[in-house]
Design a protein around this motif. Sequence first.
Motif, PDB file in Angstrom:
ATOM      1  N   UNK A  67     -47.249 -63.151  31.183  1.00  0.00           N
ATOM      2  CA  UNK A  67     -46.043 -62.521  31.735  1.00  0.00           C
ATOM      3  C   UNK A  67     -45.000 -62.353  30.622  1.00  0.00           C
ATOM      4  N   UNK A  68     -44.919 -63.352  29.723  1.00  0.00           N
ATOM      5  CA  UNK A  68     -43.975 -63.250  28.599  1.00  0.00           C
ATOM      6  C   UNK A  68     -44.365 -62.084  27.691  1.00  0.00           C
ATOM      7  N   UNK A  69     -45.667 -61.946  27.423  1.00  0.00           N
ATOM      8  CA  UNK A  69     -46.159 -60.840  26.593  1.00  0.00           C
ATOM      9  C   UNK A  69     -45.781 -59.496  27.219  1.00  0.00           C
ATOM     10  N   UNK A  70     -45.975 -59.407  28.512  1.00  0.00           N
ATOM     11  CA  UNK A  70     -45.660 -58.171  29.264  1.00  0.00           C
ATOM     12  C   UNK A  70     -44.166 -57.854  29.138  1.00  0.00           C
ATOM     13  N   UNK A  71     -43.325 -58.867  29.353  1.00  0.00           N
ATOM     14  CA  UNK A  71     -41.871 -58.661  29.290  1.00  0.00           C
ATOM     15  C   UNK A  71     -41.416 -58.307  27.873  1.00  0.00           C
ATOM     16  N   UNK A 105     -52.234 -58.555  34.510  1.00  0.00           N
ATOM     17  CA  UNK A 105     -51.342 -59.573  35.085  1.00  0.00           C
ATOM     18  C   UNK A 105     -51.383 -59.560  36.611  1.00  0.00           C
ATOM     19  N   UNK A 106     -51.237 -58.389  37.209  1.00  0.00           N
ATOM     20  CA  UNK A 106     -51.119 -58.345  38.665  1.00  0.00           C
ATOM     21  C   UNK A 106     -52.464 -58.494  39.374  1.00  0.00           C
ATOM     22  N   UNK A 156     -51.731 -51.649  30.331  1.00  0.00           N
ATOM     23  CA  UNK A 156     -52.952 -52.459  30.528  1.00  0.00           C
ATOM     24  C   UNK A 156     -52.595 -53.903  30.902  1.00  0.00           C
ATOM     25  N   UNK A 157     -51.507 -54.420  30.326  1.00  0.00           N
ATOM     26  CA  UNK A 157     -51.087 -55.787  30.674  1.00  0.00           C
ATOM     27  C   UNK A 157     -50.621 -55.847  32.136  1.00  0.00           C
TER      28      UNK A 157
END
Lengths: 239, 34
Positions: A129-133, A95-96, A90-91
């Motif tokens: 983006x940090x959360x996603x990574x 994000x994108x 979902x992130x």
Amino acid sequence: MNLQRLAMPLSVAAVLGLALNVVLAFWVAPTAANFAAPLTQRIFYFHVPAAIAAYAAFTVAAAAGGLYLRSREARWDRVAASGAEVGAVLTTIALFTGVVWSRVEFFSAGGQQGFTFALLGDPKFVTTAALWLVFLGYLALRRNLEPGEARARLSAVYGILGFLAVPLSYLSSRFSPHPDLLAPGSGLAPGMGLLLGICTALWLLLFAALFVQRLLLEERTAAALEAQVPAMAAQGGIA
Amino acid sequence: MTADEGALALGMAIVFGTLGAYALHLWRARKTAV
């Protein structure tokens, strides 16, 4: 609770909900004012609900991680892993779609160059983006460790610490140029807030459906592994 | 196609492409798990 019986009706409801989301975003929602790219602005009805559903998924992952550390019951580890994976998916969407929307808005509003700098200067983008990574790291970690208590314990701690990125991502729009469409005078037409609420509920339903399907898969894999262990021991495969 | 239309199409491709790919992944993994 019988997950197996819940899975199919939930999935059907989620697909219908997604279709309703498309209808609401493209046929019901009014065109927002103050946007240089008014068509792409409709991504709003997917981008924001996907982000909120991702926050919910990571909350489930962190809470289940905490329950695992307290009880050491393997099912909480499976719940946490399922929540984290669906949250990462979902992130990705949030994000994108955000990058695509902000890029077209930047250039349509007369921006010539420097979009990358503008994006990297937006705390909302950076924290999300940090959360996603962080959660891609969680998935990579699990993939590279043998199933068992050590992996479950490490995943739980990582998931709880990783959850700290959720409030950072959520609150960062207060300190950034990220549009806050719910603020007064933002160009949000009357009724858009209500539509956003409905779309968010539909994405939470979608999260629930994906989560249950993922959890079922996790349960089956665990059951298959448990069935293999006595069989291997009987064959002398395990000392 | 205008930039606005193109960006909207790309955004929708991201939404449905990601969801579709993940649903397909779950379906295939489920078949091999049993």
